[in-house]
Design an enzyme around this catalytic site. Structure first.
Site, mmCIF file in Angstrom:
data_model
loop_
_atom_site.group_PDB
_atom_site.id
_atom_site.type_symbol
_atom_site.label_atom_id
_atom_site.label_comp_id
_atom_site.label_asym_id
_atom_site.label_seq_id
_atom_site.Cartn_x
_atom_site.Cartn_y
_atom_site.Cartn_z
ATOM 1 N N HIS A 123 -2.771 0.815 0.297
ATOM 2 C CA HIS A 123 -2.323 -0.464 -0.278
ATOM 3 C C HIS A 123 -3.407 -1.141 -1.125
ATOM 4 O O HIS A 123 -3.118 -2.151 -1.789
ATOM 5 C CB HIS A 123 -1.887 -1.432 0.823
ATOM 6 C CG HIS A 123 -0.691 -0.984 1.583
ATOM 7 N ND1 HIS A 123 0.481 -0.592 0.965
ATOM 8 C CD2 HIS A 123 -0.480 -0.844 2.917
ATOM 9 C CE1 HIS A 123 1.365 -0.245 1.895
ATOM 10 N NE2 HIS A 123 0.808 -0.374 3.076
ATOM 11 N N ASP A 160 3.959 7.630 4.372
ATOM 12 C CA ASP A 160 3.903 6.386 5.133
ATOM 13 C C ASP A 160 5.196 5.596 4.916
ATOM 14 O O ASP A 160 5.821 5.692 3.854
ATOM 15 C CB ASP A 160 2.704 5.563 4.655
ATOM 16 C CG ASP A 160 2.392 4.370 5.530
ATOM 17 O OD1 ASP A 160 1.452 4.461 6.334
ATOM 18 O OD2 ASP A 160 3.082 3.338 5.404
ATOM 19 N N ASP A 244 4.139 5.739 10.530
ATOM 20 C CA ASP A 244 4.922 4.568 10.919
ATOM 21 C C ASP A 244 6.401 4.677 10.560
ATOM 22 O O ASP A 244 7.169 3.739 10.789
ATOM 23 C CB ASP A 244 4.328 3.280 10.348
ATOM 24 C CG ASP A 244 3.766 3.440 8.953
ATOM 25 O OD1 ASP A 244 3.952 4.512 8.340
ATOM 26 O OD2 ASP A 244 3.132 2.486 8.460
#
Length: 309
Positions: A123, A160, A244
């Protein structure tokens, strides 16, 4: 040649406030899950020097991160991202580990590698920390592969559950990298629409609806990811390995199982065997249910080890 596992105790020194999902326990559970796994070439992640970080981030941003580390307690950089004393060393180990892994697979020392470091990186944009991330670890590794090893076709796959907006930002103008991100949408950070294609059409965003399970995910990869990687014939494959998307994760709503991460890893390794001498570097991103994270990482590394033997 085998599989390298990169980590460092400094990555336990990046401490977040109580209740924060990106916590030291994530790495402790991963280490416990891998502690008895044989056949791994265990290596310490080196510190990433300024010159490595500056390939993707400007000096002003690097100076901000270096100067923000507190002597004690926490500094809140944004609503999600915090620093403690020790965060700079941890973040530099995450960069250095990813880049050392690229050097090792390119030198033929190992076939593939997993980088078990934190904080995560996908990110972090050029000049913006966000989403628990300080530096763009995988994007910096891709840039290193191109600039130092002269590669012209590097494939990056980010599975992800959150969009890899930072990697996209750092690679937006890079014609030598093909970037895929599959991610839940709608979900933070709100980017990652299919129309975001990069300056050279080399970015492929694959939004997945909430509750998407493994069967639907496999169909998306079979149709949109694997054929394009096959046609691209990469010289190196990098993975932003966030776990995740697992059904147990508290921060999202996809319904993948451990077996789905096994399937993804097997298929990506098979493509690497076909095109780039089995060279794969995988780096830890998200995953916040520590039991599901540990099981998923162990399964992922087991496949890397089997494919790297």
């Amino acid at each position: 040649m085998g599989t390298a596992l990169y980590w460092h105790d400094d990555c336990l020194g990046h401490v977040t406030p109580d209740g924060h999902p990106e916590r030291v326990a994530r790495l402790e559970h991963i280490r416990a899950a891998l502690a008895d796994m044989t056949g791994l070439d265990r290596r310490e992640a080196p510190l990433g020097g300024d010159e490595l970080i500056l390939r993707g981030h400007p000096q002003s941003y690097l100076d901000k991160i270096d100067s923000s580390e507190p002597e004690s307690g926490f500094v809140t950089l944004d609503s999600d991202t915090h620093m403690s004393n020790g965060s700079v060393a941890a973040a530099r180990r995450a960069v250095g580990g990813a880049i050392a892994a690229v050097d090792a697979v390119m030198a033929g020392e190992v076939t593939n590698a997993f980088v078990a470091t934190r904080p995560p990186g996908h990110h972090a944009e050029r000049s913006t920390h966000m989403g628990f991330c300080l530096f763009g670890n995988v994007a910096l590794a891709a840039k290193h592969a191109m600039e130092v090893h002269g590669l012209t076709r590097v494939a990056v796959v980010d599975f992800d559950v959150h969009h890899g907006n930072g990697t996209q930002d750092l690679l937006w103008d890079e014609a030598r990298a093909l970037f895929f991100s599959s991610h839940q949408m709608p979900l933070w950070p709100g980017t990652g629409a299919p129309k975001e294609k990069g300056a050279h059409g080399q970015i492929v965003n694959l939004p997945l609806a909430p509750t998407t399970g493994g069967a639907e995910m496999r169909a998306v990869y079979d149709e949109h990811v694997f054929p394009r990687i096959d046609a691209y014939a990469p010289e190196l494959l990098l993975i932003s390995a966030g776990f995740d998307a697992h059904r147990a994760d508290p921060l999202a709503n996809l319904n993948w199982e451990v077996e789905d991460f096994v399937w993804l890893t097997e298929n990506l390794c098979d493509l690497a065997e076909k095109h780039c001498g089995r060279r794969v570097v995988s780096a830890l991103e998200g995953g916040y249910d520590v039991e599901a994270l540990a099981a998923s990482v162990a399964a992922h590394v087991t496949v890397l080890k089997e494919k790297g033997a």
